[in-house]
Design an enzyme around this catalytic site. Structure first.
Site, PDB file in Angstrom:
ATOM      1  N   GLU A 121       0.845  -1.205   0.000  1.00  0.00           N
ATOM      2  CA  GLU A 121       0.000   0.000   0.000  1.00  0.00           C
ATOM      3  C   GLU A 121       0.875   1.249   0.000  1.00  0.00           C
ATOM      4  O   GLU A 121       2.089   1.189   0.169  1.00  0.00           O
ATOM      5  CB  GLU A 121      -0.922   0.027   1.230  1.00  0.00           C
ATOM      6  CG  GLU A 121      -2.241  -0.719   1.073  1.00  0.00           C
ATOM      7  CD  GLU A 121      -3.263   0.044   0.243  1.00  0.00           C
ATOM      8  OE1 GLU A 121      -2.930   1.116  -0.306  1.00  0.00           O
ATOM      9  OE2 GLU A 121      -4.413  -0.430   0.155  1.00  0.00           O
ATOM     10  N   ASN A 164     -10.268   5.142   2.485  1.00  0.00           N
ATOM     11  CA  ASN A 164      -9.288   4.943   1.425  1.00  0.00           C
ATOM     12  C   ASN A 164      -9.303   6.117   0.448  1.00  0.00           C
ATOM     13  O   ASN A 164     -10.101   7.039   0.553  1.00  0.00           O
ATOM     14  CB  ASN A 164      -9.595   3.648   0.661  1.00  0.00           C
ATOM     15  CG  ASN A 164      -8.569   2.566   0.881  1.00  0.00           C
ATOM     16  OD1 ASN A 164      -7.374   2.840   0.943  1.00  0.00           O
ATOM     17  ND2 ASN A 164      -9.017   1.332   1.014  1.00  0.00           N
ATOM     18  N   ASP A 198      -9.796   1.500  -4.096  1.00  0.00           N
ATOM     19  CA  ASP A 198      -8.799   1.431  -3.031  1.00  0.00           C
ATOM     20  C   ASP A 198      -8.032   2.752  -3.056  1.00  0.00           C
ATOM     21  O   ASP A 198      -8.641   3.817  -3.052  1.00  0.00           O
ATOM     22  CB  ASP A 198      -7.895   0.212  -3.246  1.00  0.00           C
ATOM     23  CG  ASP A 198      -7.220  -0.254  -1.963  1.00  0.00           C
ATOM     24  OD1 ASP A 198      -6.791   0.604  -1.167  1.00  0.00           O
ATOM     25  OD2 ASP A 198      -7.090  -1.464  -1.759  1.00  0.00           O
TER      26      ASP A 198
END
Length: 294
Positions: free
Chosen positions: A17, A147, A199
């Site tokens: 991430e 997100n 995301d």
């Protein structure tokens, strides 16, 4: 013309991430949340370094005096460039047994905007927060997975998604005060067939928003008015977040996840957890540096 993402390095992340380009160092940082690591990738040499942390790290920003600001399970911290926890700036005010910080980034003025994830996936207890010298302030609540934080080039629009609600929102943002108002639905995702959901995201110099679709195997680009302009395949089922980097800021990097994925999926997509990239025609913009005095 870009057609899709190619492998950069098989980082074997469980949950890659928050890719973050350092203009000063010309390297890419990204996290592996579940393995409690910050990675440092040098495109010039191909070297991949690892900084181990004592907690899961959901997001990072580069700090103006060096090191990072980071959202961990326990709260928001200043961290040295070697991973030493220097100072806790704010506690995670939620139940830390089922909540940790997730996606976030530094706003144009140097504040840290970061949200949490409801690990029960049922209660909707996550929130989006702003941290600055005044402390921690809730921007939005009743979320499942915060997100997609990103800002328009002029800083007047804040993008934010709630992944499990398949929804991407915008706010009017006041850079002078850090106030976010007038939440509007920007795009909705998913169907019975397509489970791809928003995301992490990034905005290019033209003000277009790019989002990685978790379980969607692709990255999409949206115009500021909400029109879908293009989409590009990623050779994994679960891309997680994109960011711009490279000397000309035209390299779009994309992290991915492997944790919790079915055995059959991992066999079909053996690069799950790797880092990918794609050249773009429009550059991104350098990320601001965190300033704890703002």
């Amino acid at each position: 013309m870009a057609t899709g993402f190619d492998l950069v390095i098989d980082a074997k992340c469980a949950l890659g991430e928050c890719p973050l380009w350092s203009v000063a160092e010309q390297v890419l940082y990204f996290v592996d949340i579940k393995q409690k690591r910050i990675h440092r990738f040098d495109p010039a040499s191909g070297d991949l370094g690892t900084i181990d942390l004592p907690e899961e790290v959901g997001c990072i920003g580069l700090a103006k005096d060096g090191g990072f600001v980071a959202g961990l399970r326990s709260g928001i911290w200043l961290i040295s460039s070697t991973g030493q926890l220097l100072r806790k700036l704010a506690d995670n005010p939620e139940d830390q047994s089922i909540s940790r910080f997730n996606d976030g980034m530094v706003d144009p003025a140097g504040r840290f905007i970061a949200g949490t994830v409801d690990e029960t996936r049922e209660r909707g207890i996550a929130s989006l927060y702003r941290y600055d010298a005044r402390g921690l302030h809730k921007i939005a609540g009743e979320l499942f997975t915060s997100n997609g934080v990103a800002f328009s080039p002029d800083g007047k629009r804040l993008y934010h998604s709630d992944t499990l609600r398949y929804s991407l929102f915008t706010y009017d943002y006041d850079v002078a005060t850090g106030t976010a108002t007038n939440r509007q639905l920007f795009a909705r995702f998913g169907s019975e067939i397509d489970k791809g959901r928003p995301d992490g995201g990034a905005v290019d110099a033209d003000g277009c928003y790019w989002t990685a679709l978790f379980e969607g195997g692709r990255v999409q680009r949206y115009a500021p008015d909400g029109r879908l302009l293009a989409e590009y395949p990623v050779p994994v089922k679960c891309p997680t977040m994109v960011t711009f980097g490279g000397p000309d800021m035209k390299m779009l990097y994309c992290t991915s996840a492997s944790i919790g994925r079915p055995v059959q999926e991992l066999a079909e997509y053996p690069l799950s957890g790797a880092l990918f990239a794609m050249r773009t025609e429009v550059p991104g913009l350098p990320k601001p540096l965190f300033n704890p005095e703002i």
